[in-house]
Scaffold this motif. Structure first.
Motif, PDB file in Angstrom:
ATOM      1  N   PRO A 154       3.131  23.865  52.947  1.00  0.00           N
ATOM      2  CA  PRO A 154       1.937  23.003  53.053  1.00  0.00           C
ATOM      3  C   PRO A 154       1.131  23.341  54.306  1.00  0.00           C
ATOM      4  N   LEU A 155      -0.187  23.424  54.165  1.00  0.00           N
ATOM      5  CA  LEU A 155      -1.047  23.767  55.301  1.00  0.00           C
ATOM      6  C   LEU A 155      -1.946  22.591  55.638  1.00  0.00           C
ATOM      7  N   GLN A 206       3.838  23.033  42.018  1.00  0.00           N
ATOM      8  CA  GLN A 206       3.950  22.542  43.401  1.00  0.00           C
ATOM      9  C   GLN A 206       2.913  23.209  44.309  1.00  0.00           C
ATOM     10  N   PHE A 207       2.760  24.538  44.141  1.00  0.00           N
ATOM     11  CA  PHE A 207       1.772  25.268  44.938  1.00  0.00           C
ATOM     12  C   PHE A 207       0.362  24.730  44.662  1.00  0.00           C
ATOM     13  N   LEU A 208       0.043  24.537  43.386  1.00  0.00           N
ATOM     14  CA  LEU A 208      -1.304  24.052  43.039  1.00  0.00           C
ATOM     15  C   LEU A 208      -1.531  22.638  43.578  1.00  0.00           C
ATOM     16  N   GLN A 209      -0.466  21.844  43.629  1.00  0.00           N
ATOM     17  CA  GLN A 209      -0.611  20.499  44.227  1.00  0.00           C
ATOM     18  C   GLN A 209      -0.954  20.628  45.716  1.00  0.00           C
ATOM     19  N   GLN A 210      -0.333  21.604  46.389  1.00  0.00           N
ATOM     20  CA  GLN A 210      -0.651  21.817  47.814  1.00  0.00           C
ATOM     21  C   GLN A 210      -2.086  22.299  47.988  1.00  0.00           C
ATOM     22  N   VAL A 211      -2.522  23.175  47.074  1.00  0.00           N
ATOM     23  CA  VAL A 211      -3.920  23.635  47.136  1.00  0.00           C
ATOM     24  C   VAL A 211      -4.842  22.428  46.926  1.00  0.00           C
ATOM     25  N   ALA A 212      -4.500  21.585  45.953  1.00  0.00           N
ATOM     26  CA  ALA A 212      -5.327  20.398  45.670  1.00  0.00           C
ATOM     27  C   ALA A 212      -5.419  19.524  46.920  1.00  0.00           C
TER      28      ALA A 212
END
Ligand SMILES: C[S@@+](CC[C@H](N)C(=O)[O-])C[C@H]1O[C@@H](n2cnc3c(N)ncnc32)[C@H](O)[C@@H]1O
Length: 341
Positions: A164-165, A197-203
């Motif tokens: 997460p960023l 999960q990655f796309l949720q972090q991008v969102a």
């Protein structure tokens, strides 16, 4: 969650210091200990594996760029063709946004969008955030962009994008709407649950109302897929084997690279699987530990999942994205999706 801190632009690599630095670097490169720990954990599994993010040292990144030029590797030219054909429409959707590219590599594809965006005389100067784990490659690519696009603000964020960023510490993004760009079908390197999960972090990074332009490779015959990942010149093999050389150099392991082969096979469940194969009985020293390999034993280096358009929509929807537009090439090899929150 990790927050980026700004490294003075004057710390940008020596080769870039010979001229006024244009690129702001935020350095969250994972420490060597993480590399050691993640690789060791992968090699202790019954199915040995090395995470694909470690394939991109300087030589790995250069080999990947060569792979992109191969006849067998249809992905790059097909995705660039779709971008070129629909660039004006994409630029209209993107509008006056900050562009954040995940896994930016050589930042070639973003140029097509920057060219299309520059056609609007009323648009503000673009802001570009390149996010990549391969620091030197990232800096050089961002630097070339600032030379070729004089109004561009380029920010290099060296980080592992699967973590997460927190982007609020990055200066220069202002309150502008954000659009993420994730080309190359790199989403396929993640297992479907990891992709969600990655796309949720991008969102989360795009909140409150950003969008995502993402390239996704489509399902197709294995007679096209397998040569794309195991080419006649042997560049894909060299790219995968290079991680062993990198580990010897950075982690002090003693892999004998010639004692390993390479294969890429299509699993009909919908993914290419890439492996290094032990060609003999052998033991490799990893610090205090010894890792044994039997003849024919495989180390997984990458998966590359392929998705039909509707399959990918389901993944995107699970992460909270809605589809605005999808473009494909005439041969139905590749897709680009414009998703919004
Ligand atoms: C397959 S290349 C794609 C490059 C370029 N975007 C393209 O479409 O041609 C993947 C890029 O993502 C970077 N990368 C891979 N895993 C990463 C991770 N976990 N975090 C950040 N960058 C990563 C690599 O260094 C490499 O530049």
């Amino acid at each position: 969650m990790v927050s980026p801190s700004l490294v003075s632009p004057s710390l940008v690599s020596p080769s870039l210091n010979s001229r006024p630095a244009q690129v702001q670097l935020y350095d969250l490169h994972p420490p060597l200990d993480d590399f050691r720990a993640e690789v060791l954990q992968g090699l202790r599994q019954p199915q040995k594996m090395i995470p694909p993010k470690f394939l991109y040292d300087k030589r790995g990144a250069a080999l990947f760029d060569l792979i992109c030029t191969l006849e067998e590797y249809y992905l790059t030219r097909t995705e660039m063709g779709i971008l070129q054909t629909h660039a004006a429409e994409m630029a209209n959707l993107i509008g006056d946004s900050v562009l954040m590219e995940f896994g930016s590599g050589s930042s070639q594809k973003i140029r097509i969008l920057l060219d299309a965006l520059s056609a609007n005389p009323l648009a503000s100067d673009p802001v570009y955030v390149g996010i990549d784990i391969s620091k030197q490659h990232l800096l050089e690519a961002c630097d070339r962009l600032t030379q070729d696009y004089p109004g561009l603000t380029a920010i290099a964020l060296c980080a592992d994008y699967t973590q997460p960023l927190e982007l609020s510490a990055i200066e220069g993004m202002g309150d502008r709407h954000k659009v993420a760009f994730f080309p190359g079908s790199s989403i396929g390197n993640l297992e479907p649950a990891e992709a969600v999960q990655f796309l949720q972090q991008v969102a989360a990074a795009l909140q409150p109302e950003g969008a995502l332009l993402i390239g996704v490779d489509l399902k197709k015959s294995k007679t096209i897929l397998e040569p794309a990942y195991d080419d006649a010149l042997g560049l894909s093999a060299a790219f995968a084997l290079n991680v062993l050389t990198r580990m010897n150099r950075e982690l002090g392991t003693n892999f004998v690279v010639q004692n390993f082969g390479y294969e890429a096979i299509y699993n009909p469940m919908g993914r290419i699987e890439m492996y290094l194969i032990s060609l003999q009985d052998q033991t490799v020293h990893f610090g205090e530990e010894e890792i044994a390999f039997t003849p024919g034993e495989r180390i997984r280096t990458e998966y590359s999942y392929k998705y039909d358009v509707e399959e990918f929509w389901a993944i995107a929807a699970s992460a909270g994205f809605q589809t605005k537009q999808v473009w494909t090439d005439p041969n139905q090899l590749f897709s680009l999706h414009y998703l919004h929150l």
